[in-house]
Write an enzyme that holds these catalytic residues in place. Sequence first.
Site, short mmCIF file in Angstrom:
data_model
loop_
_atom_site.label_atom_id
_atom_site.label_comp_id
_atom_site.label_asym_id
_atom_site.label_seq_id
_atom_site.Cartn_x
_atom_site.Cartn_y
_atom_site.Cartn_z
N LYS A 145 54.87 24.16 -18.69
CA LYS A 145 54.04 25.37 -19.06
C LYS A 145 54.74 26.63 -19.16
CE LYS A 145 51.87 24.22 -15.32
NZ LYS A 145 52.67 22.76 -15.38
N ASP A 197 55.85 19.87 -14.42
CA ASP A 197 56.74 19.63 -15.33
C ASP A 197 56.32 19.25 -16.63
OD1 ASP A 197 59.58 19.75 -15.79
OD2 ASP A 197 59.50 17.51 -15.79
N ASP A 198 54.99 19.61 -17.37
CA ASP A 198 54.59 19.57 -18.26
C ASP A 198 54.91 20.35 -19.47
OD1 ASP A 198 53.32 17.22 -17.88
OD2 ASP A 198 51.21 17.94 -17.70
N SER A 210 34.18 25.87 24.67
CA SER A 210 34.08 26.74 23.45
C SER A 210 35.43 27.30 23.18
CB SER A 210 33.40 28.11 23.64
OG SER A 210 33.58 28.72 25.02
N HIS A 220 51.66 21.68 -9.39
CA HIS A 220 51.71 20.87 -8.28
C HIS A 220 50.25 20.73 -7.61
CE1 HIS A 220 56.04 20.49 -8.63
NE2 HIS A 220 56.03 19.63 -7.73
N ASN A 259 52.55 18.13 -25.56
CA ASN A 259 54.01 18.78 -25.55
C ASN A 259 55.11 17.51 -25.56
OD1 ASN A 259 56.11 20.79 -25.33
ND2 ASN A 259 55.86 20.90 -23.19
#
Length: 640
Positions: free
Chosen positions: A37, A34-35, A541, A114, A165
């Site tokens: 981009k 939420d910057d 195994s 995220h 921003n």
Amino acid sequence: MSHQSDLIAEDIGAYLKAQEDKSMLRFITCGSVDDGKSTLIGRLLYDSKLIFEDQLSALEADSKKVGTQGQDIDFALLVDGLAAEREQGITIDVAYRFFSTDKRKFIVADTPGHEQYTRNMATGASTADLAILLIDARKGVLTQTRRHSFIVSLLGIKHVVLAVNKMDLVDYSQAVLADIEIEYRAFAKNLGIENIMSIPISALKGDNILTPSENTSWYEGPTLMHYLETVQVDDDRAAGPFRMPVQWVNRPNLDFRGFSGTVSSGTVRVGDPVKALPNAQESTVKSIVTYDGELDEAVAGEAVTITLEDEIDISRGDVIAGKINPPEVADQFEAKIIWMSDEAMLPGRPYLIKTAAKTVPGVVTDLKYKVNVNTLEHTAAKTLDLNEIGICNISLDSRIAFDPYKESRETGAFIVIDRLTNNTVGAGMIDFALRRSSNIHWQALDVNKDARAEMKHQRPAILWFTGFSGSGKSTIANIIEKRLFARGRHTYVLDGDNVRHGLNRDLGFTDQDRVENIRRVGEVSKLMVDAGLVVMTSFISPFRSEREMVRRLVETGEFIEVFVDTPIEVCATRDPKGLYKKAKAGEIKNFTGYDSPYEAPVNPEIHVETAKFSAEECADQIVSYLEENGYLNANGNGKK
């Protein structure tokens, strides 16, 4: 579509020629969630008039329906194409967009913020020349800012735009920008990032995107678009030594044999002496062929077919290089790995390692440490989980040609592939070869496996018993050994409990320790097969990948998987060691069938069911298999 060039309508040929001659800049947008981009990229496209009219109409409609800006245009919707992205208002996958201006062409990768999608961010950064790192002016430098910056430096991106921003939400404060820049530059200095351009912006309002903003009269630097159009990104590929990974051996007829690929660095000319690696065979370039005809030279980025003066053995995945300053050749490396899978990386587990054009089996032999991307601290670890970054030693089944990643992205990078699912689970960057790679050689011996097997009158093999604890593996193996011993055959039993008293006494029961347990036993079994023995191994195994790893250690027919198929409920009632009782009471952790998985064989050579048949009857079935397939022939080595 409105565009800055009138040539589209007047002379499309001239327009395409002009586009062809422009330089290309690949960049990514990254940062915390939420910057802004996606909004930034949408604003760049919108303000540059690079959106078709129908796209603009759809954008306006979508903005009112699912946008986050009320009745205003939500520019993020131009690149957030997934339904889940639009519903949440976030980016999940990497979105690539192409656009151009009068001065330059661009490919931008909008990467998610995220933490759980860090692997997607690394994918977008792998081909970028520049990174726009967005920071919300209200929040400053965050954990994901540091994480993305570390990956940017790791992947060799040399230019960073620190785009602060949402300046409109802090009243376009110069002090806010200064504080963020000081904090970020101090962190970036430890990463070796030097070329940082700090720009105050508002992607939503358009401040300092295409034109200088009146709201930041104190800022005297370039706008974001001006910087993107003018930043000088050094293309080291063209100046580097010649490298071309071979993608295809082109043999359309008996008279033509060429080697096709894309020149990853440097320049090659007709008449140049070259070397094919890893086999180090030399020749001279005879011709450089393309679809449009022959060339005198080819440079980095061009896809060509090269023919040579000599008939030398070159295969897909080999590297053709200049004779001077060729790449290194090795099969063991130190490398950085970004892990991209929900299933942890386990040292010792076999994976596929894919370089520029070659895929070879390999294992992570040692996880030296992982890196805390927030503090850059090195911490001890036994596994790598999703999005973690570690420094590892890697061993391959065969040698490859490579350059350190810091010198060449193309020949220094690799991806890690899960052998069973074929999923890409990691991305790596080679640091250097482990010098012991070139110092260890196979010693030739006069007495070989065939001679040892013939002397023992048998065909050597591994009988690999797998199944739950209490299924009867050790009991059946013991019966078989007694029967073969009575017939004069040479055998040995490697029992799961017995080897943990010595060879594997340092291992526990975590997934990574189980992998290492089987790796060691597999190597010992291989040596016993080389000695001409029929070796029986009795191990739970639980993982298919490790059983397949042992199968690949020996020749075809020398690994016989025996699935001792017993329902876990039956095993629990037997409980010869009291382990199920303890596991049920929570006294034992990582117990197979309870809190640790068991992957049953898909196509075992032998399938026995001890809930239906006695141990003696199961042993009869296995001995019959050995007789019918020539493992117990008197002449040895399966020869009749």
